[in-house]
Design an enzyme around this catalytic site. Structure first.
Site, short mmCIF file in Angstrom:
data_model
loop_
_atom_site.label_atom_id
_atom_site.label_comp_id
_atom_site.label_asym_id
_atom_site.label_seq_id
_atom_site.Cartn_x
_atom_site.Cartn_y
_atom_site.Cartn_z
CB CYS A 64 -1.26 0.02 1.23
SG CYS A 64 -2.33 1.43 0.78
CB CYS A 66 -1.74 5.60 1.36
SG CYS A 66 -2.97 5.51 -0.33
CB CYS A 83 -2.47 -3.13 -3.09
SG CYS A 83 -4.67 -2.91 -3.87
CB CYS A 85 -4.91 -3.52 2.90
SG CYS A 85 -6.44 -3.27 2.86
CB CYS A 94 -9.85 1.31 -0.56
SG CYS A 94 -8.23 2.10 -1.36
S1 SF4 Z 1 -6.87 -1.71 -1.05
FE1 SF4 Z 1 -6.80 1.03 -0.78
S2 SF4 Z 1 -5.91 0.72 1.31
FE2 SF4 Z 1 -5.75 -0.74 0.95
S3 SF4 Z 1 -3.67 -1.83 -0.01
FE3 SF4 Z 1 -4.97 -1.22 -1.44
S4 SF4 Z 1 -4.21 0.88 -1.93
FE4 SF4 Z 1 -4.01 0.68 -0.02
#
Ligand code: SF4
Length: 126
Positions: A64, A66, A83, A85, A94
């Site tokens: 991820c 972020c 991802c 996740c 998310c």
């Molecule tokens: S689903 Fe969203 S929060 Fe989860 S790893 Fe992927 S981009 Fe990041």
């Protein structure tokens, strides 16, 4: 793939076309499969996909983009933030705003994004 992690981890490096297309395709397919949607602001979607692709290049897995990690390699092994996740898989959460449920005020009706759009956003950010 570049063998030198020092080069790959520099902020200004771009993802490879192969990983970018792989993560673009994954994002479209996963949104459709889970009934989630992209953000009305396509630059958000583009930046997250680019971040996932860079991690795929650097680490071999789409960690991820972020979050801050003390040890990215250890996080990849732990798999929790690869991802999609665990929060996304379990609760459709998310926090990057890549996959939004339809009741989210930032969700639009799109589940697709072109490679061109992603690259345009990438160029505009330098
Ligand atoms: S689903 Fe969203 S929060 Fe989860 S790893 Fe992927 S981009 Fe990041």
């Amino acid at each position: 793939m570049n063998a030198d992690p020092m080069i790959n981890s520099e902020v200004n490096t771009k993802s490879s076309d192969k990983s970018l297309e792989a993560m673009r395709h994954f994002s479209e397919q996963y949104a459709k499969r889970t009934g989630t949607y992209f953000c009305t602001e396509s630059s958000v979607t583009a930046v997250v996909i680019e971040g996932l692709a860079k991690h795929k290049d650097e680490l071999g897995a789409p960690l991820c983009p972020c979050r801050h990690y003390e040890d990215k390699e250890a996080e990849v092994s732990a798999a929790y933030w690869n991802c999609p996740c665990v929060p996304m898989r379990e609760r459709k959460e998310c926090h990057c705003m890549l996959f939004l449920t339809s009741d989210n005020e930032f969700a639009c009706e799109r589940q697709d994004i072109s490679l061109e759009t992603i690259k345009e956003v990438r160029e505009s950010m330098g």
